[in-house]
Enzyme design. Structure first.
Site, mmCIF file in Angstrom:
data_model
loop_
_atom_site.group_PDB
_atom_site.id
_atom_site.type_symbol
_atom_site.label_atom_id
_atom_site.label_comp_id
_atom_site.label_asym_id
_atom_site.label_seq_id
_atom_site.Cartn_x
_atom_site.Cartn_y
_atom_site.Cartn_z
ATOM 1 N N LEU A 244 1.210 -13.922 -24.659
ATOM 2 C CA LEU A 244 0.410 -13.547 -25.831
ATOM 3 C C LEU A 244 -0.997 -14.133 -25.757
ATOM 4 O O LEU A 244 -1.539 -14.578 -26.774
ATOM 5 C CB LEU A 244 1.111 -14.040 -27.107
ATOM 6 C CG LEU A 244 2.560 -13.580 -27.341
ATOM 7 C CD1 LEU A 244 3.163 -14.305 -28.539
ATOM 8 C CD2 LEU A 244 2.614 -12.083 -27.563
ATOM 9 N N GLY A 245 -1.561 -14.202 -24.566
ATOM 10 C CA GLY A 245 -2.919 -14.742 -24.422
ATOM 11 C C GLY A 245 -3.020 -16.130 -25.042
ATOM 12 O O GLY A 245 -2.168 -17.000 -24.780
ATOM 13 N N ASP A 284 -1.054 -13.512 -13.977
ATOM 14 C CA ASP A 284 -0.481 -13.634 -12.622
ATOM 15 C C ASP A 284 -0.128 -15.084 -12.318
ATOM 16 O O ASP A 284 0.903 -15.377 -11.708
ATOM 17 C CB ASP A 284 -1.475 -13.114 -11.576
ATOM 18 C CG ASP A 284 -1.669 -11.608 -11.688
ATOM 19 O OD1 ASP A 284 -0.774 -10.934 -12.229
ATOM 20 O OD2 ASP A 284 -2.717 -11.115 -11.238
HETATM 21 P P1 ADP Z 1 -2.355 -10.935 -19.161
HETATM 22 O O1 ADP Z 1 -3.653 -11.281 -18.518
HETATM 23 O O2 ADP Z 1 -1.291 -10.536 -18.190
HETATM 24 O O3 ADP Z 1 -2.494 -10.007 -20.331
HETATM 25 P P2 ADP Z 1 -2.226 -13.119 -21.072
HETATM 26 O O4 ADP Z 1 -3.608 -12.792 -21.518
HETATM 27 O O5 ADP Z 1 -1.149 -12.975 -22.086
HETATM 28 O O6 ADP Z 1 -1.800 -12.321 -19.761
HETATM 29 O O7 ADP Z 1 -2.264 -14.618 -20.542
HETATM 30 C C1 ADP Z 1 -1.188 -15.197 -19.815
HETATM 31 C C2 ADP Z 1 -1.024 -16.630 -20.257
HETATM 32 O O8 ADP Z 1 -2.233 -17.345 -19.986
HETATM 33 C C3 ADP Z 1 -0.786 -16.806 -21.744
HETATM 34 O O9 ADP Z 1 0.586 -16.703 -22.067
HETATM 35 C C4 ADP Z 1 -1.316 -18.221 -21.970
HETATM 36 O O10 ADP Z 1 -0.325 -19.172 -21.653
HETATM 37 C C5 ADP Z 1 -2.467 -18.315 -20.976
HETATM 38 N N1 ADP Z 1 -3.742 -18.017 -21.671
HETATM 39 C C6 ADP Z 1 -4.399 -16.841 -21.703
HETATM 40 N N2 ADP Z 1 -5.531 -16.937 -22.455
HETATM 41 C C7 ADP Z 1 -5.567 -18.209 -22.901
HETATM 42 C C8 ADP Z 1 -6.477 -18.947 -23.736
HETATM 43 N N3 ADP Z 1 -7.572 -18.372 -24.242
HETATM 44 N N4 ADP Z 1 -6.182 -20.240 -23.990
HETATM 45 C C9 ADP Z 1 -5.085 -20.837 -23.470
HETATM 46 N N5 ADP Z 1 -4.196 -20.203 -22.674
HETATM 47 C C10 ADP Z 1 -4.427 -18.904 -22.401
#
Ligand code: ADP
Length: 343
Positions: A244-245, A284
């Site tokens: 979830l980012g 990734d």
């Molecule tokens: P994807 O790029 O596949 O969409 P995500 O954006 O969900 O994946 O990011 C993958 C993981 O990276 C997240 O579950 C989180 O643990 C970490 N992450 C991504 N963005 C942030 C952020 N702004 N701050 C802290 N951790 C982050």
């Protein structure tokens, strides 16, 4: 198979990513100059293989590059990925042409190139010599299904990150029952749930119909609700992990028969020490570290069939992704195991 040396096969894509730094994204008919050009190794298969390797585990990447991609293979080798399974074919290496504008907007053209070339049979070792198989969706769909089926038949743990998302038709024919772990982000979970709803409502007829548009979940509660719906649509053995980012990760682990895994797991994102510099490849990095965690459990003879062990793997992968977003690049920003241990 418990306690045996773990080894992961990644069958996936290898790209050359070319970043053109521009003031504004080019408009139709316009010619503009870029004020910077960077060339980096990329492709989701290669990124995730690098993450498994940097996490300290054995990984073998099967894929293809053209003659222009030999330097990428050298780079993968230098970070410990076994590249014996990479063929050099006639087609050019898969390529991403990325315009990066001053306001952070980007615009990407993908060329599949060698990622869709047929591989010489010799390049593919027997699946039974691996304990884990990791797949994404940047190679021909039939290849993905063949590898998944072969691995399932050999008792190999299978992990699939359907990114970019499967087409509607592929979703309907995908052998979900052969999957041990599904790793998606919120958008992918939402899409999958929408399509599986249509398919199960009117099998064979409605598959191509447009689903009603609902917003992608924006809170952890909404995402959990969505994940529960998705879980009911998938075989009861598939563990689902959803990133979830900045909100971290949630997981439903029906394939882990332990009381503590009966409840959903929610892991907040890592606490960052510095600003977010680049989230490219964070997913990734997370996936590769998760797989490495599963491999380590396998090697140590500890069971993944404990919610606590699964939680440990997820937490470590979240910490790794947290380090990743604080550096630029995709592969380059994936932390080494000892950087994580120092935290
Ligand atoms: P994807 O790029 O596949 O969409 P995500 O954006 O969900 O994946 O990011 C993958 C993981 O990276 C997240 O579950 C989180 O643990 C970490 N992450 C991504 N963005 C942030 C952020 N702004 N701050 C802290 N951790 C982050």
């Amino acid at each position: 198979m418990l306690g045996r040396k773990a080894s992961c096969l990644v069958r996936g894509s290898i790209n050359i990513d070319e970043f053109f730094h521009v003031h504004e994204i080019v408009r139709p008919g316009e010619t503009i100059s870029s004020h910077g050009l960077e060339r980096r190794a990329g492709g989701k298969g290669a990124n995730q293989a690098v993450a498994v390797s940097k996490a300290g585990c054995k990984v073998h990447l099967v894929g293809a590059v053209g003659d222009d991609g030999r330097w990428v293979v050298d780079y993968l080798n230098s970070v410990g990925v076994d590249t014996d399974g990479i063929a050099v074919v006639q087609e050019a290496t898969g390529r991403a042409i990325i315009q990066l504008a001053n306001d952070g907007e980007n615009c990407i053209i993908l060329h599949k190139g060698a990622n869709y070339a047929p591989l010489p049979a010799l390049k593919t070792p027997p699946l039974s010599s691996f304990t884990h198989l990791l797949l994404q969706n940047e190679i021909p769909f039939d290849e993905t299904v063949d590898f998944l089926s072969g691995a399932h038949g050999s008792g190999v743990v299978t992990i699939f990150n359907p990114s970019p998302m499967l087409s509607d038709e592929q979703i309907s024919v995908f052998p979900w029952e052969k999957l041990t772990w599904l790793v998606v982000n919120a958008g992918e979970a939402d899409h999958l749930h929408g399509k599986l709803s249509v398919i199960s409502a009117e099998p064979g007829i409605e598959v191509m119909q447009k689903q009603p548009t609902a917003p992608v979940p924006s809170t952890t509660d909404q995402a959990l609700h969505l994940l529960h719906l998705l879980q009911r649509q998938l075989p009861s053995t598939v563990n689902i992990v959803c990133t979830l980012g900045p909100s971290g990760v949630i997981a439903l682990l029906p394939g882990v028969p332990a009381p503590e895994a009966a409840e959903p797991l929610c892991i907040p994102a890592a606490k960052l020490r510095g600003p977010v510099k680049d989230t490219t490849g964070a997913g990734d990095c997370f996936t590769g570290y998760l797989v490495a965690g599963l491999m380590e459990l396998h090697e140590s003879g500890e069971s993944v069939h404990s919610g606590y062990n699964a939680l440990r793997c997820l937490r470590r992968a979240v910490e790794a992704a947290g380090l990743c977003v604080q550096k630029r690049g995709a592969m380059e920003s994936i932390p080494l195991r000892n950087e994580l241990d120092r935290l």
